[in-house]
Design an enzyme around this catalytic site. Structure first.
Site, PDB file in Angstrom:
ATOM      1  N   ARG A  53       0.845  -1.194   0.000  1.00 48.67           N
ATOM      2  CA  ARG A  53       0.000   0.000   0.000  1.00 48.67           C
ATOM      3  C   ARG A  53       0.881   1.245   0.000  1.00 48.67           C
ATOM      4  O   ARG A  53       2.098   1.160   0.134  1.00 48.67           O
ATOM      5  CB  ARG A  53      -0.946  -0.004   1.209  1.00 48.67           C
ATOM      6  N   GLY A  54       0.206   2.396  -0.140  1.00 45.59           N
ATOM      7  CA  GLY A  54       0.957   3.645  -0.284  1.00 45.59           C
ATOM      8  C   GLY A  54       1.148   3.881  -1.774  1.00 45.59           C
ATOM      9  O   GLY A  54       1.547   2.954  -2.502  1.00 45.59           O
ATOM     10  N   ALA A  55       0.856   5.100  -2.219  1.00 51.81           N
ATOM     11  CA  ALA A  55       0.798   5.363  -3.663  1.00 51.81           C
ATOM     12  C   ALA A  55       2.049   4.914  -4.444  1.00 51.81           C
ATOM     13  O   ALA A  55       1.933   4.154  -5.416  1.00 51.81           O
ATOM     14  CB  ALA A  55       0.499   6.844  -3.885  1.00 51.81           C
ATOM     15  N   ARG A  96      -7.472  -0.625  -6.956  1.00 53.22           N
ATOM     16  CA  ARG A  96      -7.795   0.542  -6.123  1.00 53.22           C
ATOM     17  C   ARG A  96      -7.962   1.758  -7.052  1.00 53.22           C
ATOM     18  O   ARG A  96      -7.215   1.875  -8.027  1.00 53.22           O
ATOM     19  CB  ARG A  96      -6.690   0.809  -5.082  1.00 53.22           C
ATOM     20  N   GLN A 203      -2.733   2.916   9.721  1.00 44.71           N
ATOM     21  CA  GLN A 203      -1.409   3.003   9.067  1.00 44.71           C
ATOM     22  C   GLN A 203      -0.425   3.825   9.903  1.00 44.71           C
ATOM     23  O   GLN A 203       0.784   3.620   9.832  1.00 44.71           O
ATOM     24  CB  GLN A 203      -1.535   3.640   7.677  1.00 44.71           C
ATOM     25  N   ASP A 244      -1.703  10.908  -2.538  1.00 46.29           N
ATOM     26  CA  ASP A 244      -2.086   9.823  -3.449  1.00 46.29           C
ATOM     27  C   ASP A 244      -2.371  10.333  -4.856  1.00 46.29           C
ATOM     28  O   ASP A 244      -2.282   9.584  -5.822  1.00 46.29           O
ATOM     29  CB  ASP A 244      -3.308   9.077  -2.919  1.00 46.29           C
ATOM     30  N   ASN A 254      -5.178  12.656  -0.068  1.00 43.84           N
ATOM     31  CA  ASN A 254      -4.376  11.779   0.806  1.00 43.84           C
ATOM     32  C   ASN A 254      -5.325  11.072   1.770  1.00 43.84           C
ATOM     33  O   ASN A 254      -6.554  11.261   1.721  1.00 43.84           O
ATOM     34  CB  ASN A 254      -3.318  12.606   1.557  1.00 43.84           C
ATOM     35  N   LYS A 255      -4.768  10.272   2.616  1.00 43.47           N
ATOM     36  CA  LYS A 255      -5.550   9.456   3.551  1.00 43.47           C
ATOM     37  C   LYS A 255      -6.624  10.273   4.276  1.00 43.47           C
ATOM     38  O   LYS A 255      -6.379  11.405   4.685  1.00 43.47           O
ATOM     39  CB  LYS A 255      -4.577   8.816   4.557  1.00 43.47           C
TER      40      LYS A 255
END
Ligand code: MRU
Length: 356
Positions: A53-55, A96, A203, A244, A254-255
């Site tokens: 995970r994570g862009a 995603r 996260q 992201d 972003n998150k």
């Protein structure tokens, strides 16, 4: 704390099989487990389930993934090869919807195949492998540079708030928003990092706290709703977050929870920095309004991490994974090409013209 894990790449290619090798992030921080994936379904599922995970990490995983899948194609015919490639690409792209790095990496791999129309499939496979490794290497270089530029914004003794995990675990190495801290520690600089736990998938508590403390950085986990208090107490001198998808006008996705922190930072006059490699810049969208925000299953909010469900059975849940921080709340954007400031429509257009 397992310091050794930071020595590994978060996403790697085992060239001998070939296989995608990732640290299963759903098991962290309790267990450090590596997965070696070779099948399209397994690779897609690893992205969907946030095992990787994570862009930037998703982008590199997709590049390795599509190469690994294409390497198994039996056909010698270019058109058949391309048709199979397209099907696999669409499948991976559906894992995603929000982080643009996934599409950016897959488009780059597809362009390579299209630029070599009619080429022998063995040659295409070799080129795909080289391109995937290039994407990986560029990510490492970009993160290192973001770390250097980001560190220039931090003074010794600062308290810094971050959200989600935009660290080594979200990239191949170093991270984006956490790269300045890893680099600062390397250079003997001193600062304190506060990480919001980042509901619902934690996260911040599970991953950022893990990698920062593994690296010997002074780390404090706070509940997401404690951000306002630590700012009011004067403990926070800067906010550093990842991204992201960065729109052409500087709106930064972003998150979930990031935009609330930006509003608080603005209120308390604390600089709010977004760290983003140019692989996260999407000049095709004029503003954050066009970004598709992923919605995830209710169980992540109501059941995950609890012994028993924490909400009444069947209650409606809204679980968006991301939000968009308006450009006016962003003090600066830290990229691998330097620190970009307002007005973002102009500075990002200039930056993007340098990439062509
Ligand atoms: O849902 P996730 O864990 O993939 O979300 C990750 C984030 O929002 C990160 O902050 C972002 O990808 C930047 S990573 C360098």
């Amino acid at each position: 704390m397992n310091k050794a894990v930071m020595q590994y790449d978060t996403v790697a290619l085992d060239e001998t099989i070939p296989a995608l090798v990732i640290i299963d992030q759903t098991k962290l921080p309790g267990k450090v487990e590596f997965l070696s994936l070779t099948g399209l379904e397994d690779i897609r599922e690893a992205v969907y389930l946030l095992k990787v995970r994570g862009a930037p990490a998703i982008g590199v995983a997709a590049a390795f993934g599509i190469y690994i899948v294409a390497d198994k194609f039996k056909t010698e015919n270019y058109e058949e090869f391309y048709a199979q490639f397209k099907t696999a690409k669409e499948k991976l792209a559906s894992a995603r919807p929000t982080a643009v790095n996934l599409f950016w990496a897959l488009d780059r791999m597809e362009k390579l195949v299209l630029d070599h129309r009619g080429e022998k499939t063995a040659v295409l496979k070799k080129l795909l492998k080289e391109e995937a490794l290039r994407i990986r290497n560029e990510d490492v270089d970009a993160c290192r540079k973001i770390g250097e530029y980001g560190l220039s914004l931090i003074k010794n003794g600062d308290g810094i708030l971050t959200h989600c995990n935009a660290g080594q675990l979200a990239t191949v190495k170093y991270g984006t928003a956490l790269a300045p801290f890893h680099l600062g520690r390397e250079k003997g600089r001193y600062f304190r990092v506060f990480t919001g736990e980042t509901r619902p998938l934690l996260q911040g508590a599970r991953l950022s706290a893990f990698e920062l403390s593994a690296d010997g950085i002074d780390t404090t986990v706070i509940c997401d709703n404690t951000a306002s208090l630590v700012m009011k107490k004067g403990w926070i001198q800067a906010v550093f977050v990842g991204c992201d998808r960065l729109a052409a006008n500087g709106d930064a996705c972003n998150k979930i929870g990031t935009s609330g922190i930006a509003i608080l930072a603005n209120y308390y006059k604390i600089p709010f920095y977004v760290c983003a490699p140019t692989s996260t810049l999407d000049m095709n969208i004029p503003s954050g309004d066009s970004i598709v925000i992923e919605e995830r299953p209710p169980g992540e909010v109501t059941e995950m991490w609890y012994k028993e469900p924490m909400a009444p059975e069947g209650v409606r849940v809204y679980n968006p994974a991301f939000d968009v921080t308006g450009n006016s709340l962003i003090t600066a954007i830290v990229t691998e090409y330097g620190i970009v400031r307002q007005p973002y429509s102009r500075s990002l257009a200039e930056l993007s013209s340098r990439l062509k």
